[in-house]
Motif scaffolding. Structure first.
Motif, PDB file in Angstrom:
ATOM      1  N   VAL A  42      -3.226  -8.194  35.005  1.00 50.41           N
ATOM      2  CA  VAL A  42      -2.199  -9.216  34.873  1.00 50.41           C
ATOM      3  C   VAL A  42      -1.869  -9.355  33.385  1.00 50.41           C
ATOM      4  CG1 VAL A  42      -1.842 -11.685  35.067  1.00 50.41           C
ATOM      5  CG2 VAL A  42      -2.860 -10.444  36.958  1.00 50.41           C
ATOM      6  N   CYS A  44       1.389 -10.711  32.233  1.00 53.38           N
ATOM      7  CA  CYS A  44       2.352 -11.759  31.882  1.00 53.38           C
ATOM      8  C   CYS A  44       2.476 -12.829  32.953  1.00 53.38           C
ATOM      9  CB  CYS A  44       3.726 -11.140  31.597  1.00 53.38           C
ATOM     10  SG  CYS A  44       4.560 -10.454  33.049  1.00 53.38           S
ATOM     11  N   GLY A  47       6.435 -11.376  35.824  1.00 52.03           N
ATOM     12  CA  GLY A  47       7.246 -10.325  36.420  1.00 52.03           C
ATOM     13  C   GLY A  47       7.892  -9.342  35.459  1.00 52.03           C
ATOM     14  N   CYS A  51       2.145  -4.663  34.705  1.00 51.07           N
ATOM     15  CA  CYS A  51       0.708  -4.355  34.786  1.00 51.07           C
ATOM     16  C   CYS A  51       0.167  -4.554  36.192  1.00 51.07           C
ATOM     17  CB  CYS A  51      -0.097  -5.284  33.879  1.00 51.07           C
ATOM     18  SG  CYS A  51       0.036  -4.913  32.150  1.00 51.07           S
ATOM     19  N   ARG A  62       5.529  -6.274  42.196  1.00 49.87           N
ATOM     20  CA  ARG A  62       4.767  -7.044  41.207  1.00 49.87           C
ATOM     21  C   ARG A  62       3.853  -8.010  41.962  1.00 49.87           C
ATOM     22  NH1 ARG A  62       6.797  -4.313  36.922  1.00 49.87           N
ATOM     23  NH2 ARG A  62       8.798  -4.959  36.119  1.00 49.87           N
TER      24      ARG A  62
HETATM   25  S1  FES Z   1       1.650  -9.451  35.327  1.00 45.83           S
HETATM   26 FE1  FES Z   1       3.384  -8.868  34.207  1.00 45.83          FE
HETATM   27  S2  FES Z   1       4.702  -8.257  35.808  1.00 45.83           S
HETATM   28 FE2  FES Z   1       3.051  -9.083  36.876  1.00 45.83          FE
END
Ligand code: FES
Ligand code: FES
Lengths: 162, 797
Positions: A42, A44, A47, A51, A62
């Motif tokens: 994860v 961010c 979205g 990752c 996502r």
């Molecule tokens: S954690 Fe960045 S898009 Fe899902």
């Protein structure tokens, strides 16, 4: 007051798994913390970085933008499920190793899932198609050059081995 | 021979686990741990009147809520100022939880511990903090006016002021040289903030063992050894009772060298207090508003030069925005001031910086650590001179180069490590020649004309840099060969994707003559190695690489001595190949290192077949000597340290061809070429990877990345949606060539490579855009809309 929870059933990497989660539980958290599959990362939780990309019924999604309760009954593939029988790394995984397509490795599971789906759709992509196909995933380490190289190499390996 | 691996593009040994989801990053650990979350300030500057937690008390799963008042004295103190400096007269650091004033949006105010992160955030949302907003100070120029203060006791908001002056050979000051020079120019440059922005944020996980009163802390840090010492001091624990481990770390790029973070102190403290495992994983917004940024500077340049473009005098005044606190001292502006000189010998130099408080996130090193700003300044200056004199930009640079025969070259200043700024080696004219050839510098005008004929506008740019790498004070390495023939290497510094497990294994395999498959490397785990400084300043390969090589040499010497005894040979006649010691030229007279390891450790007890051979009735030792000779230690292991007199200086030159759209002002990089000299390469594949990644970050800094603060001190783009990091679509293919000028300062002849790629990129892109457009480029980053604005403001004709 304790939160209301829901029982869900997912097929993850070919194995039927059950979890009891609140409605707001993200699929990324469910995979990582309820099912112990911490390979999905994860970066961010909004979205953008990619990752957390996993394959939902074969399509990249996502997992940080997906509530776990909404995918009950579906099939999910995470990075832990990409290797072949006997644990041999998939052509995509091997190509990343060969071409130095990762450094810290944090973005890598998302790239691997994205590329696995990409090459299934388009087994011999052009350079432009590869770059386009990767353009939803951030990597802060590699500058992408070796990731692009890895995708081409994976395409070669898949062609050789099929 | 299979064992000479130094210099080979060996595939990475960390990859199989990272490619299969078996990596162990911070948030992958501690599945049963409680979760912490923080209430952070929504104001850039405010006094805290009251904190009301009552609304949160009924949240399901809540375990504890802490404010500053709950902290014991040592924990409650301001965090350490890690690198004091006499010029930092007004250094200030934050309290781990705000005491009565908050000084930037994102400063932690309340810590909540709950059963999971969702619940902890629920509780945070119900805590009411009553703030009295104060006037925020945003932007260095506003800060300098001093109408409002970030810290009440820091007048003019100036934390540090430093002037360094190097006279010319004829003893004149920079001002005198500029005054007397045939030509002079003065101008201003602006560089915006960016940040390291690793894809994994910070994180801490603490386990307190109440039975043996020991603490184990995992942190996504660039320095586990120093976190350990800081924690032992803060928590009043004996050092041996604290262990700190950096697990797999998802990128650092500088931000994770700062320590101890508030969370790094608070989580272990609470874990001890509650006797529960606790974990905190930073989310992306927290990373934007509560970790650290870098880059932001305003520079005023005056330069005097002769008809060939040789710089006779240079005077640079830097306003450096260090945000609300100075935990990392003034390393960044010092690096800017000293590394600005690049590969050039200039007449007289005066550099002055003011390091200034603003109500924004603190500024600490991000890959490059002040160098991109310095190089931007010097390279913009070189281009200005060339434009003024009508000379080729590479000719002006060549006229100023330090020549290969002038090394070691003393720049007459003090570097960031407190040691003289003396360049060890380099070959700048050759580097330039290689770069011009790689990019096709001399045939560019034809290319430009061809593009122009198609209605396209292209330009070429160049940037040169020198990078002090491998700063001390030291690193260490420990090497142990066990009786199964395996080689266990450890070093205290940490890894964040640089491939240390591979390159250090290459060094050990080469030094010891063993297959790399038998070597394993552990970094950043204080249980294995307690003395270290950390991973920053492109120092890991130089420092730990050499320390490990030296430790291996000790082990090798011991192995040869023991083997010589067993083989009744002279140690000087022995060689090690494929893990087997043998007499040179007589492969049959041999003994495996595994057996040497057995012999190195005389035993009383036999627990397996190998051990039987070392017990007291079967050993081969002479009966008139003690089993462990005087001055010797049991075991086939060694430890050594590498501590250099001063830094090594890597260098490089980049060139780019860009295209600017005549209509939309879109900027596209068509080609990007790099010539890089980091001395001897341990693993060229990994060095190239470091360069690619650095260039990509540089492209971000040149064209996209900035921290947009409004006048209230709100960071307007604190998400990946709005802070634009390059995707694959934005990074050009990077063409590289290597020059190897070994460093004479260390046994392996290596220089660091970690930061190199990022350093000159903004300067190179500015140079190329300026060339394409004929408009002076003085700010970085530059967006299409800004370029469009510049076009509109261009004087007609
Ligand atoms: S954690 Fe960045 S898009 Fe899902
Ligand atoms: S390898 Fe580190 S973010 Fe991609």
């Amino acid at each position: 007051m304790p939160e209301r929870t829901h029982d869900i059933t997912l097929t993850v990497n070919g194995v039927v798994r059950h979890a009891t989660v609140p409605a707001r539980r993200l699929l990324s958290d469910c995979l990582r913390h309820d099912l112990g599959l911490t390979g999905t990362h994860v970066g961010c939780e909004h979205g953008v970085c990619g990752c957390c990309t996993v394959l939902l019924d074969g399509e990249p999604v996502r997992s940080c933008l997906t509530f776990a309760v909404t995918v009950s009954g579906h099939e999910i593939t995470t990075v832990e499920g990409l290797a072949g029988p006997g644990g041999r790394m998939s052509p995509v995984q091997r190509a990343f190793a060969e071409c130095h397509g990762l450094q810290c490795g944090f973005c890598t599971p998302g790239f691997l899932c994205t590329v696995t789906a990409l090459l299934r759709e388009n087994p011999a992509p052009t350079d432009a198609e590869v770059v386009e196909g990767l353009s939803g995933n951030l990597c802060r380490c590699t500058g992408y050059q070796n990731i692009v190289k890895s995708v081409h190499r994976a395409a070669e390996l898949i062609a050789e081995e099929s | 021979m299979t064992t000479k691996l130094f210099g080979e593009p060996v595939q990475r040994r960390e990859d199989p686990r990272l490619l299969t989801g078996q990596g162990r990053y911070l948030d992958d650990l501690g599945s049963g741990a409680l979760a912490a979350a923080f209430v952070r300030s929504p104001h850039a500057h405010a006094r805290i009147r009251d904190i009301d937690v009552s609304g949160a008390l009924d949240v399901d799963g809540l375990v504890a809520i802490y404010t500053w008042e709950d902290l014991p004295p040592r924990v409650a103190e301001p965090l350490p100022l890690l690198i004091p400096h006499p010029a930092l007269t007004h250094g200030r650091t934050a309290y781990p939880l705000a005491r009565d004033t908050v000084r930037h949006v994102g400063e932690p105010v309340v810590m909540v511990v709950a059963r999971d992160r969702y619940l902890a955030e629920d509780a945070c949302a119900l805590i009411r903090v009553d703030y009295e907003p104060l006037k925020p100070v945003v932007g260095v120029e506003e800060a300098l006016v001093g109408a409002h203060r970030v810290h009440e006791d820091v007048p003019g908001n100036v934390g540090a002021h430093l002037v360094q002056e190097v006279p010319s050979a004829r003893g004149r000051t920079a001002a005198e040289e500029i005054e007397a020079a045939p030509h002079s120019l003065s101008f201003r440059l602006d560089i915006e903030r960016s940040a390291s922005m690793p894809l994994e944020g910070r994180g801490v996980y603490a386990r307190w063992d109440p039975d043996d009163r020991s603490l184990r802390v995992y942190s996504s840090t660039q320095t586990s050894t120093s976190v350990r010492m800081a924690l032992a001091a803060k928590l009043g624990l004996p050092l041996p009772s604290v262990e700190v481990i950096a697990p797999d770390v998802g990128g650092g790029f500088g931000v994770k060298i700062v320590h101890p973070w508030p969370e790094e102190v608070l989580i272990p403290w609470a874990a001890m207090l509650l006797d529960r495992e606790i974990k905190w994983t930073e989310d992306r917004r927290e990373h934007f508003v509560s970790s650290a940024h870098e880059r932001g500077q305003v520079q005023h340049v005056k330069v005097g030069f002769d008809d060939e473009g040789r710089v006779l005098g240079l005077d640079v005044t830097i306003l450096h925005d260090h945000g609300a606190y100075t935990p990392y001292g003034i390393i960044v502006p010092i690096v800017t001031a000293t590394q600005l000189l690049g590969p050039y010998k200039i007449g007289a130099y005066r550099v002055e910086f003011s390091s200034i408080y603003t109500n924004t996130v603190q500024v600490t090193p991000y890959r490059g650590a002040g160098r991109p700003q310095g190089v931007f300044c010097m390279e913009r200056t070189m281009d200005r001179i060339a434009a003024y004199l009508g000379l080729d930009r590479t000719a002006v640079r060549a006229a100023n180069f330090i020549q290969p025969e002038e090394f070691p070259y003393d720049q007459g200043m003090m570097f960031q490590d407190g040691r003289p700024l003396i360049y060890d080696s380099g070959n700048y004219p050759e580097s330039l020649r290689m770069l011009k050839e790689l990019i096709g510098w001399d045939s560019f005008e034809e290319r430009r004309a061809a593009a122009a004929a198609e209605g396209r506008r292209i330009g070429i740019g160049i940037g040169c840099y020198v990078e002090g790498t491998g700063v001390g004070p030291y690193e260490g390495g420990h090497v142990q060969i066990t009786s199964d023939g395996r080689v266990h290497v450890s070093t205290g510094l940490t890894s964040q994707g640089q491939g240390h497990e591979t390159v250090f294994a290459q060094i050990a395999a080469t030094e010891l003559g063993v297959p790399i498959e038998r070597v394993s490397v552990v970094t950043g785990d204080t249980r294995r190695f307690g003395y270290a400084v950390g991973t920053f300043a492109s120092r890991a390969a130089v420092m730990s690489g050499n320390a490990i090589a030296l430790a291996c040499r000790k082990v090798r010497e011991k192995a040869l001595r023991i083997a010589a005894d067993a083989l009744e040979a002279d140690p000087a006649d022995l060689e090690i190949d494929d893990g087997i010691v043998h007499v040179a030229g007589t492969p049959t007279a041999s003994i495996p290192l595994a057996t040497v390891a057995v012999l190195a450790n005389p035993l009383r007890y036999a627990f397996d077949e190998e051990a039987r051979r070392a017990t007291q009735f079967t050993g081969t030792a002479a009966l008139d000597r003690p089993p462990v000779a005087e001055g010797q230690e049991p075991g086939l292991e060694g430890r050594d340290y590498y501590s250099p007199v001063r830094s090594t200086f890597a260098s490089g030159m980049h060139a780019a061809i860009v295209e600017t759209d005549p209509g939309t002002a879109e900027i596209k990089i068509l080609r990007y070429a790099v010539v890089h000299d980091c001395g001897k390469l341990i693993n060229p594949m990994i060095v190239e990877g470091q360069i690619h990644g650095g260039v990509a970050q540089g492209v971000g800094g040149a064209l996209y990345e900035r921290m947009v603060y409004d006048s209230h001190g709100q960071l307007l783009n604190a998400s990946f949606m709005d802070f634009l990091m390059p995707y694959a679509t934005e990074v050009p293919r990077i063409e590289t060539a290597h020059l190897e000028t070994p460093s004479p300062l260390n046994p392996l002849g290596i220089k660091g490579a970690g930061e190199a790629g990022v350093i000159p990129v903004p300067a190179v892109i500015a140079s190329a855009i300026e060339d394409a457009e004929g408009i002076p480029i003085t700010r970085m980053p530059i967006s299409p809309s800004e370029l469009h604005e510049l076009r509109l403001r261009r004087p007609p004709g």
